[in-house]
Design a protein around this motif. Structure first.
Motif, PDB file in Angstrom:
ATOM      1  N   ARG A   6       0.857  -1.264  -0.024  1.00  0.00           N
ATOM      2  CA  ARG A   6       0.016   0.094  -0.101  1.00  0.00           C
ATOM      3  C   ARG A   6       0.999   1.202  -0.077  1.00  0.00           C
ATOM      4  O   ARG A   6       0.444   2.421  -0.529  1.00  0.00           O
ATOM      5  N   TYR A   7       1.982   1.211   0.300  1.00  0.00           N
ATOM      6  CA  TYR A   7       3.136   2.352   0.564  1.00  0.00           C
ATOM      7  C   TYR A   7       4.048   2.421  -0.661  1.00  0.00           C
ATOM      8  O   TYR A   7       4.405   1.356  -0.893  1.00  0.00           O
ATOM      9  N   PRO A   8       4.399   3.514  -0.955  1.00  0.00           N
ATOM     10  CA  PRO A   8       5.460   3.754  -2.191  1.00  0.00           C
ATOM     11  C   PRO A   8       6.896   3.100  -1.816  1.00  0.00           C
ATOM     12  O   PRO A   8       7.539   2.550  -2.619  1.00  0.00           O
ATOM     13  N   GLU A   9       6.973   3.155  -0.390  1.00  0.00           N
ATOM     14  CA  GLU A   9       8.536   2.632   0.230  1.00  0.00           C
ATOM     15  C   GLU A   9       8.344   2.240   1.628  1.00  0.00           C
ATOM     16  O   GLU A   9       7.231   2.772   2.276  1.00  0.00           O
ATOM     17  N   THR A  10       9.086   1.263   2.103  1.00  0.00           N
ATOM     18  CA  THR A  10       8.820   1.191   3.402  1.00  0.00           C
ATOM     19  C   THR A  10       9.832   1.829   4.357  1.00  0.00           C
ATOM     20  O   THR A  10      10.765   2.341   3.854  1.00  0.00           O
ATOM     21  N   PRO A  11       9.709   2.039   5.607  1.00  0.00           N
ATOM     22  CA  PRO A  11      10.688   2.402   6.487  1.00  0.00           C
ATOM     23  C   PRO A  11      12.406   1.986   6.257  1.00  0.00           C
ATOM     24  O   PRO A  11      13.124   2.527   6.547  1.00  0.00           O
ATOM     25  N   LEU A  12      12.222   0.402   5.852  1.00  0.00           N
ATOM     26  CA  LEU A  12      13.550  -0.146   5.779  1.00  0.00           C
ATOM     27  C   LEU A  12      14.200   0.466   4.391  1.00  0.00           C
ATOM     28  O   LEU A  12      15.328   0.537   4.502  1.00  0.00           O
ATOM     29  N   HIS A  13      13.225   0.826   3.283  1.00  0.00           N
ATOM     30  CA  HIS A  13      13.768   1.480   2.168  1.00  0.00           C
ATOM     31  C   HIS A  13      14.553   2.733   2.702  1.00  0.00           C
ATOM     32  O   HIS A  13      15.665   3.179   2.252  1.00  0.00           O
ATOM     33  N   VAL A  14      13.876   3.262   3.449  1.00  0.00           N
ATOM     34  CA  VAL A  14      14.374   4.954   3.850  1.00  0.00           C
ATOM     35  C   VAL A  14      15.418   4.761   4.630  1.00  0.00           C
ATOM     36  O   VAL A  14      16.619   5.460   4.273  1.00  0.00           O
ATOM     37  N   THR A  15      15.486   3.883   5.674  1.00  0.00           N
ATOM     38  CA  THR A  15      16.635   3.961   6.614  1.00  0.00           C
ATOM     39  C   THR A  15      17.872   3.210   5.977  1.00  0.00           C
ATOM     40  O   THR A  15      18.973   3.500   6.216  1.00  0.00           O
ATOM     41  N   SER A  16      17.514   2.436   4.951  1.00  0.00           N
ATOM     42  CA  SER A  16      18.758   1.757   4.163  1.00  0.00           C
ATOM     43  C   SER A  16      19.494   2.616   3.339  1.00  0.00           C
ATOM     44  O   SER A  16      20.606   2.785   3.144  1.00  0.00           O
ATOM     45  N   MET A  17      18.685   3.429   2.548  1.00  0.00           N
ATOM     46  CA  MET A  17      19.175   4.679   1.786  1.00  0.00           C
ATOM     47  C   MET A  17      19.659   5.628   2.566  1.00  0.00           C
ATOM     48  O   MET A  17      20.799   6.225   2.100  1.00  0.00           O
ATOM     49  N   LEU A  18      19.584   5.802   3.976  1.00  0.00           N
ATOM     50  CA  LEU A  18      20.434   6.848   4.680  1.00  0.00           C
ATOM     51  C   LEU A  18      21.726   6.057   5.399  1.00  0.00           C
ATOM     52  O   LEU A  18      22.276   6.756   6.184  1.00  0.00           O
ATOM     53  N   GLY A  19      21.736   4.761   5.356  1.00  0.00           N
ATOM     54  CA  GLY A  19      22.730   4.244   6.067  1.00  0.00           C
ATOM     55  C   GLY A  19      22.655   4.039   7.550  1.00  0.00           C
ATOM     56  O   GLY A  19      23.652   3.870   8.147  1.00  0.00           O
ATOM     57  N   HIS A  20      21.586   4.106   8.125  1.00  0.00           N
ATOM     58  CA  HIS A  20      21.249   3.845   9.446  1.00  0.00           C
ATOM     59  C   HIS A  20      21.425   2.283   9.888  1.00  0.00           C
ATOM     60  O   HIS A  20      20.507   1.553   9.947  1.00  0.00           O
TER      61      HIS A  20
END
Length: 96
Positions: A36-50
């Motif tokens: 349902r979402y265009p990206e997951t929180p895992l996508h976001v945090t992976s892209m930022l290196g956390h």
């Protein structure tokens, strides 16, 4: 709750993640498997290196490593593209 989770992912705030999981543990991460979402929180945090945030999400919901975003990219693709080797290694074990 989803907005707060995305904000915590952007900041790499593992404490906020843990607090939200305590409040809504059974469903918080499951909601992002529905597509349902265009990206997951895992996508976001992976892209930022956390790395710590990534590892916590993977420990609780490893299947999120296989989710793709609206551009058909997995969290592994995003971490690799940004050069976050440690994050990519954590994701690689679960993405395939």
């Amino acid at each position: 709750m989803e907005r707060k989770l995305y904000d915590a992912a952007v900041q790499g705030n593992k404490i906020s993640l843990l607090n939200m999981l305590e409040e809504d543990a059974p469903l918080l991460l499951d909601r992002f498997i529905t597509g349902r979402y265009p990206e997951t929180p895992l996508h976001v945090t992976s892209m930022l290196g956390h790395l710590e945030f990534v590892d916590e999400v993977l420990a609780r919901k490893p299947e999120l490593a296989k989710e793709v975003d609206s551009r058909n990219s997995s969290p592994l693709h995003l971490a690799s593209a940004k050069g976050y080797l440690k994050v990519a290694k954590s994701l690689h074990l679960l993405a395939w």
